[in-house]
Structures are given as structure tokens and as C-alpha cells.
Design an enzyme around this catalytic site. Sequence first.
Site, PDB file in Angstrom:
ATOM      1  N   GLY A 174       0.772  -1.228   0.000  1.00 13.75           N
ATOM      2  CA  GLY A 174       0.000   0.000   0.000  1.00 13.75           C
ATOM      3  C   GLY A 174       0.805   1.281   0.000  1.00 13.75           C
ATOM      4  O   GLY A 174       0.326   2.304   0.487  1.00 13.75           O
ATOM      5  N   THR A 175       2.013   1.271  -0.572  1.00 13.69           N
ATOM      6  CA  THR A 175       2.801   2.507  -0.591  1.00 13.69           C
ATOM      7  C   THR A 175       2.174   3.550  -1.516  1.00 13.69           C
ATOM      8  O   THR A 175       2.233   4.754  -1.223  1.00 13.69           O
ATOM      9  CB  THR A 175       4.251   2.237  -1.013  1.00 13.69           C
ATOM     10  OG1 THR A 175       4.270   1.538  -2.269  1.00 13.69           O
ATOM     11  CG2 THR A 175       4.979   1.402   0.034  1.00 13.69           C
ATOM     12  N   ILE A 212      -4.694  -8.424  -9.504  1.00 14.24           N
ATOM     13  CA  ILE A 212      -5.560  -9.336 -10.259  1.00 14.24           C
ATOM     14  C   ILE A 212      -6.023  -8.625 -11.521  1.00 14.24           C
ATOM     15  O   ILE A 212      -6.436  -7.460 -11.469  1.00 14.24           O
ATOM     16  CB  ILE A 212      -6.801  -9.739  -9.423  1.00 14.24           C
ATOM     17  CG1 ILE A 212      -6.385 -10.510  -8.178  1.00 14.24           C
ATOM     18  CG2 ILE A 212      -7.766 -10.578 -10.258  1.00 14.24           C
ATOM     19  CD1 ILE A 212      -7.551 -10.805  -7.251  1.00 14.24           C
ATOM     20  N   LEU A 222      -8.597  -7.534 -13.870  1.00 14.56           N
ATOM     21  CA  LEU A 222     -10.039  -7.386 -13.668  1.00 14.56           C
ATOM     22  C   LEU A 222     -10.807  -7.994 -14.836  1.00 14.56           C
ATOM     23  O   LEU A 222     -10.519  -7.685 -15.997  1.00 14.56           O
ATOM     24  CB  LEU A 222     -10.390  -5.905 -13.520  1.00 14.56           C
ATOM     25  CG  LEU A 222      -9.899  -5.254 -12.234  1.00 14.56           C
ATOM     26  CD1 LEU A 222     -10.008  -3.741 -12.322  1.00 14.56           C
ATOM     27  CD2 LEU A 222     -10.668  -5.784 -11.026  1.00 14.56           C
ATOM     28  N   HIS A 273       1.159   1.629 -14.633  1.00 13.21           N
ATOM     29  CA  HIS A 273       1.978   0.573 -15.232  1.00 13.21           C
ATOM     30  C   HIS A 273       3.411   1.085 -15.395  1.00 13.21           C
ATOM     31  O   HIS A 273       3.613   2.185 -15.929  1.00 13.21           O
ATOM     32  CB  HIS A 273       1.426   0.153 -16.591  1.00 13.21           C
ATOM     33  CG  HIS A 273       2.192  -0.972 -17.215  1.00 13.21           C
ATOM     34  ND1 HIS A 273       2.290  -2.218 -16.623  1.00 13.21           N
ATOM     35  CD2 HIS A 273       2.920  -1.048 -18.353  1.00 13.21           C
ATOM     36  CE1 HIS A 273       3.031  -3.004 -17.380  1.00 13.21           C
ATOM     37  NE2 HIS A 273       3.435  -2.322 -18.431  1.00 13.21           N
TER      38      HIS A 273
END
Length: 208
Positions: free
Chosen positions: A13-14, A100, A102, A123
Site C-alpha cells: 500500500g505505498t 488481479i 479485472l 503501469h
Amino acid sequence: MTFNICVLISGNGTNLQAIIDAIESKYLNVCIKVVISNKETAYGLERAKKASIETRIFSLQKYLKQDPINNTRSTYGLELAKIIREYSSIDLIVLAGWMIILPATFLKEFTDNKPTIDIINLHPALPGQYPGAHAIERAFNDFKENKINHSGIMIHKVIEEVDAGEVILTKEIPILPTDTLESLEERFHQQEHKSLVESIKLLSTTNK
């Protein structure tokens, strides 16, 4: 009028923390309505709780095991979308280390049904370069073979084709002769935090 976002995470969670910090410093005038993780152990959940943000956990693995016949990745996408639709005022869905892919069912919920909601992803490559996993490592290997001298980051809207949606923001990152894969990854991560926050700021001010 408050610009509300939903953040999807899978790990440390950075990037989420960078968003929280930007909100607390008043750089971002947005509200994180909910943080959703597909992993119970994601430390990003603790970051959200410390900031008094609601959290939800929806594990793909557990969901598939509950009913192996009827529960699929497609129905998982529908159920995940239902969770987000519980929050009626979401303006943007942010993938911040969501690991994941989606399913189309999830994406179509937010493109075909109103209110439509944009989904953005970070990305670690420039448009058209190194789609999919291990983008930084692939770029570093090409650098060692003298094929490139830089790579970069893009923030893009999520569509069914992986890492191919409309580009919101890009940032080139030089690859240095002294770089190791680890030092390059660290420089990428530092820029990721800045670029994701900048993209949210851009969308939150232009979409109001």
C-alpha cells in the site's frame, strides 16, 4: 463538491499511502470512500485504518473455493462491482497495486451502466512498451543489451486489453550505467507515487 475515489490494493500500500499523504497535506482535494483488498494480509489495509478510511476484503481465492461450480472470475468481477456500487458517490476507481486482472464483467459494469466510472491503473512502462508483468526487469534486461536507455511510467484508463487504455500521464525514467535492478525499481517506485497522485489531481479537477 467532493471528488470521491475507491482504491483497490493487494499488498503493502505505498501508493495508497502517497494518496493519503497528498490528501492530508491538502494537495489533493479528494476523499477515499473505501479501500478494497483481495488479500486479508495486505498492509495497505492498516494504512487505511490509520487514516480512518473504511476497508473491505474480497478474496478471489476464497470466493472461488466457496462454490467451485458457480463462482468464477467473471462472477467475482460482478460481485466486486456490486461492493463498489454500494458507495453511490464514487467518481474514480484507482488500482494502486491491485494484482488481479479485472474481468470484463467488472469493467463493463462501469462503462455500460450509469453512473459510469473511470478506472485507472499505474503501469511501470511507457505506452506500447512491456505490457503485463515484470516490466521493469524486462526494460533493465533490454538496457543491458543496449536496446534502450530509458523506460518510464504511465497512468492509464483500464480496458480489457492489458495496459492499453487511454493514457492519462507519462513520465520517462532514465536507466543509468550504475543501476542495478533493485536501484532502478526503487527509482520507479518513487516516481510511481508522484505520478499516481498527479493523475488523480488532474482527473479530480477536470471532471468536476
